[in-house]
Scaffold this active site. Structure first.
Site, PDB file in Angstrom:
ATOM      1  N   HIS A  79       0.808  -1.209   0.000  1.00 57.02           N
ATOM      2  CA  HIS A  79       0.000   0.000   0.000  1.00 57.02           C
ATOM      3  C   HIS A  79       0.847   1.267   0.000  1.00 57.02           C
ATOM      4  CE1 HIS A  79       0.837   0.868   4.270  1.00 57.02           C
ATOM      5  NE2 HIS A  79       0.890  -0.452   4.380  1.00 57.02           N
ATOM      6  N   ASP A  80       0.382   2.278  -0.692  1.00 55.70           N
ATOM      7  CA  ASP A  80       0.931   3.642  -0.655  1.00 55.70           C
ATOM      8  C   ASP A  80       2.361   3.742  -1.174  1.00 55.70           C
ATOM      9  OD1 ASP A  80      -1.283   5.279   0.843  1.00 55.70           O
ATOM     10  OD2 ASP A  80      -1.026   3.462   2.030  1.00 55.70           O
ATOM     11  N   GLY A  82       4.972  -1.161   2.515  1.00 56.29           N
ATOM     12  CA  GLY A  82       4.136   0.030   2.447  1.00 56.29           C
ATOM     13  C   GLY A  82       4.918   1.324   2.590  1.00 56.29           C
TER      14      GLY A  82
END
Length: 256
Positions: free
Chosen positions: A118-119, A136
């Site tokens: 994520h991200d 992440g």
């Protein structure tokens, strides 16, 4: 160009000349740009925005829900640019929170079993080797190469034109233009061959980069003092300024 054996949600936005092969799954709230190829058993999940000319191979999952305990089901996005090759079994998660994005730039090559959490933000012209894992909130600037089975820990940054050799585990920032290898990971010189071949960088600038890193890695100085000595002793160029700015912006320190 869309197989009747594929599932494409009616709400999905599909561009021109897109090929979607049998047993692919295209979720709602998905955008796929012109000239993309989606191979069998690919899943493109809600929140994915894909540009033009991407090729996605079998069993890849794009826009997976984040493997993050802070994720509560919010609508977030995975944004993919143009002309990327996303090979078999790649998993890319969307961002954790609403209004945030995982971003993949243009003309990247993501090999088999790469996992991007994520991200993450990846620039252009990067290569992620087989089995590499990017945790992440990591950032890869342009033209980074990760060899096979590299692991980047959360919040790590990798500067442009750096090469991380196979099996290395990275828990800090990797500055631009370097070769990093081993466990614990360490500096193994300037990525000169790749930069000369693809970046047309001059021998003079390469010498200046090597001198800058000699002060950082072999000068027995603190990073703060080494950067000051670079400004005093090494002729300034865009590349030297990039090194100084990257190191000064590092919040968790650089690999040393």
């Amino acid at each position: 160009m869309i197989s009747p054996l594929a599932y494409v949600a009616p709400e999905a936005k599909i561009g021109k000349n897109v090929t979607i092969q049998p047993f692919a799954y295209i979720d709602k709230n998905v955008e796929i740009g012109d000239d993309c190829v989606i191979m069998p058993f690919v899943s493109v999940l809600a929140g994915t925005r894909m540009g033009k000319g991407n090729k996605v191979y079998q069993h890849a999952v794009l826009g997976a829900e984040p493997q993050d305990f802070h994720y509560t089901g919010e609508d977030s996005e995975l944004v993919i640019g143009n002309n990327n090759h996303i090979r078999e079994n790649v998993v890319i998660s969307r961002a954790t929170h609403s209004g945030c994005q995982t971003v993949i730039g243009n003309e990247n090559f993501l090999m088999d079993r790469v996992h991007i959490c994520h991200d993450v933000r990846i620039g252009d012209h990067c290569v992620a080797g087989i089995g590499s894992t990017i945790a992440g909130d990591c950032v890869l600037n342009d033209c980074v190469i990760l060899s096979g089975n590299v692991s980047l820990y959360q919040h790590s940054r990798v500067g442009s034109w750096s090469l991380i050799q196979g099996g290395s585990r990275i828990s800090k920032d990797v500055p631009p233009y370097v070769i990093i290898s081993g466990n614990p990971a360490g500096y193994h010189g300037v990525n000169a061959t790749v930069m000369q071949h693809h970046h047309n960088i001059s021998e003079k600038i390469l010498r200046h980069i090597a001198n800058a890193y000699r002060l950082i890695y072999q000068g027995n100085f603190s990073l703060f003092d080494a950067l000051q000595k670079i400004e005093e002793q090494v002729p300034m160029s865009d590349e030297i300024r990039t090194i100084i700015d990257f190191c000064r912006d590092s919040k968790q320190g650089i690999v040393r």
